[in-house]
Design a protein around this motif. Sequence first.
Motif, PDB file in Angstrom:
ATOM      1  N   PRO A   8      18.868  53.327  17.026  1.00  0.00           N
ATOM      2  CA  PRO A   8      19.300  53.780  15.688  1.00  0.00           C
ATOM      3  C   PRO A   8      19.759  55.235  15.726  1.00  0.00           C
ATOM      4  N   GLY A   9      20.902  55.480  15.121  1.00  0.00           N
ATOM      5  CA  GLY A   9      21.455  56.820  15.073  1.00  0.00           C
ATOM      6  C   GLY A   9      22.349  57.166  16.239  1.00  0.00           C
ATOM      7  N   LYS A  10      22.389  56.291  17.276  1.00  0.00           N
ATOM      8  CA  LYS A  10      23.216  56.561  18.451  1.00  0.00           C
ATOM      9  C   LYS A  10      24.199  55.425  18.714  1.00  0.00           C
ATOM     10  N   GLU A  11      24.557  54.698  17.665  1.00  0.00           N
ATOM     11  CA  GLU A  11      25.413  53.525  17.839  1.00  0.00           C
ATOM     12  C   GLU A  11      26.804  53.872  18.343  1.00  0.00           C
ATOM     13  N   HIS A  12      27.222  55.119  18.191  1.00  0.00           N
ATOM     14  CA  HIS A  12      28.580  55.501  18.583  1.00  0.00           C
ATOM     15  C   HIS A  12      28.608  56.215  19.935  1.00  0.00           C
ATOM     16  N   THR A  13      27.644  55.908  20.776  1.00  0.00           N
ATOM     17  CA  THR A  13      27.593  56.508  22.107  1.00  0.00           C
ATOM     18  C   THR A  13      27.387  55.416  23.158  1.00  0.00           C
ATOM     19  N   PHE A  14      27.634  55.794  24.402  1.00  0.00           N
ATOM     20  CA  PHE A  14      27.399  54.903  25.543  1.00  0.00           C
ATOM     21  C   PHE A  14      26.209  55.403  26.347  1.00  0.00           C
ATOM     22  N   VAL A  15      25.513  54.485  26.979  1.00  0.00           N
ATOM     23  CA  VAL A  15      24.456  54.830  27.921  1.00  0.00           C
ATOM     24  C   VAL A  15      24.677  54.021  29.196  1.00  0.00           C
ATOM     25  N   PHE A  16      24.057  54.463  30.288  1.00  0.00           N
ATOM     26  CA  PHE A  16      24.111  53.673  31.508  1.00  0.00           C
ATOM     27  C   PHE A  16      23.266  52.418  31.335  1.00  0.00           C
ATOM     28  N   THR A  17      23.752  51.334  31.878  1.00  0.00           N
ATOM     29  CA  THR A  17      23.121  50.038  31.662  1.00  0.00           C
ATOM     30  C   THR A  17      21.651  50.060  32.038  1.00  0.00           C
ATOM     31  N   ILE A  18      21.334  50.644  33.183  1.00  0.00           N
ATOM     32  CA  ILE A  18      19.952  50.887  33.595  1.00  0.00           C
ATOM     33  C   ILE A  18      19.813  52.396  33.775  1.00  0.00           C
ATOM     34  N   PRO A  19      18.795  53.045  33.159  1.00  0.00           N
ATOM     35  CA  PRO A  19      18.719  54.512  33.231  1.00  0.00           C
ATOM     36  C   PRO A  19      18.758  55.061  34.652  1.00  0.00           C
ATOM     37  N   ALA A  20      18.055  54.401  35.588  1.00  0.00           N
ATOM     38  CA  ALA A  20      18.019  54.915  36.958  1.00  0.00           C
ATOM     39  C   ALA A  20      19.393  54.872  37.626  1.00  0.00           C
ATOM     40  N   MET A  21      20.291  54.002  37.127  1.00  0.00           N
ATOM     41  CA  MET A  21      21.627  53.927  37.725  1.00  0.00           C
ATOM     42  C   MET A  21      22.389  55.230  37.516  1.00  0.00           C
TER      43      MET A  21
END
Length: 985
Positions: free
Chosen positions: A495-508
């Motif tokens: 919530p609140g970050k719907e307009h951003t991307f993240v890495f599929t797995i954090p460690a990647m």
Amino acid sequence: MQCQSCLSWGSWTHLRRSLPGSRGTQSVYLCAAPVPGTAGSYFLRKILCASGISLPRGCAHYQGGSQERSAQPSSSRHGLSHLRNVATSDAIKKHQKSLSAWFSHQPNEERQFGPSFSLDAVHVDPVIRESSLEEVLKPSPDLTIQNQLQQPCSQVISLQNLFDVDACGRQVKNVVLYGTVGTGKSTLIKKMVVDWCHGRLPRFELVIPFSCEDLSHSHAPISLRRLITKKYQHLRDVVPTLGASNLKVLFILNGLERLNLDFRLAGTELCCDPNEPVPPSAIVVNLLRKYLLPEASIIVTTRPSAVRRIPGKYVGRYAEICGFSDTNLQKLYFQMRLSQPGCSGEGSAGSSSGEKENLVEMLSRNLERHDQIAAACFLPSYCWLVCTTLHFLYFTRTVPPSQTLTGIYTSFLRLNFSGEVLDSTDPTNISMMKYVAKTVGKLAYEGVMSRKTCFSEDDLQQCFEVEMKTESELNLLEVFRRDVFRFFLTPCVQPGKEHTFVFTIPAMQEYLAALHVVLGEKKTLAQRVGKELSEVIGKVSEDVAVVLNIVSKVLPLRFLPVLFNLLKIFPRYFSRLSGKERDAIAHTMAEELFKEEDYYNDDVLDQINSSILGVEGPMRHPDEAPDDEVFELFPIFMGGILSRRNRAILEQLGCSIKNLAAFEIAKAMKKTVIRNSRKGLPPSELMDYLFFLHEFQNERFTAEAIRSLRTVNLSSVKMTPLKCCVLASVMGTTCHEVEELNLTSCNLDTSSLRILFPVLLRCKALHLQLNSLGSDACKEIRDLLLHDKCVVSNLRLANNPVGEQGARYLAEALAGNRSLTHLSLLHTALGDRGTEVIAQHLAENKHLQELNLGYNSLTDAAALQVVEVAKKHATLDKVHLYFNDISEEGKRALHSLRMDRDGVRALVFLTAGTDVSDYWSNILNVVQRNLPFWDRERVRQHLTLILQDLESSRRQTANPWRKAKFLRVESEVKKMLGELQHGTF
């Protein structure tokens, strides 16, 4: 009947005639021009025969040099047909057996899941959605959140129904199955072939799979029949019947993006003869055109960017693999994968059954609570990564561990990319992984440096598009968007970050950032240009040197040697710059490894575990400030990537790291790492350091680093079997004695002690308090203390449920041990019987100096028996007996002991007659440290009795100095009672 395969390029005459014996009329299409080749005439004959039209008696069919007339006797024809059918059936059975063995073979990465692991046992079919040409041809989506969100999967179709008739009722012959990297295309095809081999795909009588990667390496002309027999020798008796029988054949073309196909007649000529040698790409084109073996069915797998290479008129159905869009499919995959017999290794099947069920349950709950991991597991490949990581974390039992975390991620990338080029039509032939390291790795690195895990669209455009200057670069970006982008980056669902991307797995993110740095992609423009110039000038100078040497012998020109030396200066100068670049990599690694702001976080293995299984407890409130982002895996991955095995795998992926570069980075890093490790790291940070040494896989480097560690404090670190294996492996690189190993409150058990046995032998001071070590663990400790190489002199087993049986094992150890001088059995549930056993064997010991038996419910008899043995002991001079159930009479007897007379002192009270005991602070410190772990009510009762004894002794003395000492000690005891009452200890 209508021959659709020839309508698009042939001229046809429509014949309509009434067939004898039919109730109506049938439409027959005849080609006005003869089809080239003998196979074409046979194809025409088959059309006519299927329509009920007989050919003239003199019409012959030539095949392979043999002539076969249509007017053969029926009995002879039936006999030959029967023999052919028997031979064909046997050949196909052999083919099935061979294919089953080949496609059931699993890569090395899968063998960790146990000997019973097989594709049949653990496969879960991903969702397949029927697509259309319009969807394939629509423009590539921009790097925007809206275009990257997965659309709901409508028009779901199963693998078995791909060749059903289409919406218009036409029989589908060619199917294109496409999906982005990681959706499971290759695995699905393997499962399809295995199903056919086991009779679960009855639609087809023969399946012939081809790897387009394999075909792309050959350009020599070859006929289709020769190609089949070359790959599958069991089919040599079946191949002549292809196209001449009603055999239902399926060709599988896996990975079409590896082939450059040209469907123009000017590029690839028509060929309908299976015996005609043509390039492999021409065979594929004519099969898809339905000009070659038109009755055969074909399924093609490819990435989205290559779907348009096949003209839509040759495709009967498009189908897109949508992965595990349903979390129930993800749960089913995890259940099947983690519950395999033998998954947890040998000798632990019984004890690990409940652990595996618990893992699956925790993972299922986290999938339901956290949408981000569910979004990651949308890709079946990431489900595999999650299972492999959990297997590594929970079921590693070997020393040294057979895997590294970096190795898991490197193998994961190899399984998904396997050295593929991003675009086979691009002249640069850049590998997909190399492109990812340059672009996505740059984004990942910038995120790590700025402590950021969420990226805006501006961040993406800045990373991917700012340096795009040529048509080739833009084309590569287009292919990357379609095929690879979703594999590494996914829309954030928090919530609140719907307009951003993240890495599929954090460690990647940390892995790619590490790869970006180690590959040397983090360079300035001057460094990049200088490297290229130095390589060019270096090569030219070799040729020029030969010419100058010859000219200097003919013409005595003095400036020639000067010119020759100047040519050598430039490469040498930039070789020094490259050396500085490696120093910078080493500095980055060391600096990130010992960041003080990360000193008191959980160790990295616990962080990974929490990221997968979640943290049990209440969910964080959306308005609550998030914790700072932690990137402690980044330097560990940098070290792991430099290991020889991972460099070899990365070389296959097109990411080359030279041996010399790895050696120079390790050399530059050694002094800094060893110096920082001597500063006294907190337990969790020390565990990270040991894990870094394990991942680095450099035994020489590790041995030098470990020799500097004389004290190893891992207290309160949850020592899982994996961490025990890492500690044993790293410490096993040297043979030096360890002054102190602190494993207090580390969740150790019997198996942990067994793994750590070689390390424990070399430790002088060994702290094993608060580990729930029972009688079985005491048996291991007995074996440890009786070993001829044991150097343990100080052993602390306080707050462990040793019990009477455990006391028997320890008593045996005391009788035979030659190194132990201090033994603490404080609060170990010995009781009178356990203490009596220890007292009986104590006389055989010749080296013990101090024995702590406090808080063990001892009565007068057991306490006095120990003291009597201690009086006669040559070295034992101190026995702790406080917080036991000793009567007033027993206290008076123990009070009367004198060091000068009896040779032993019993620490029972805080008082010594009318004075305060010299050991009052020792006793109170022990109580203070153990208050959180002892029974509160019992401790309160003992402290109350101690306070009463102090007050009574204070009233009996008239010495003001002694009264002051009593008051001080009383205040400390009252403070502890207050902490117990308010629960603030």
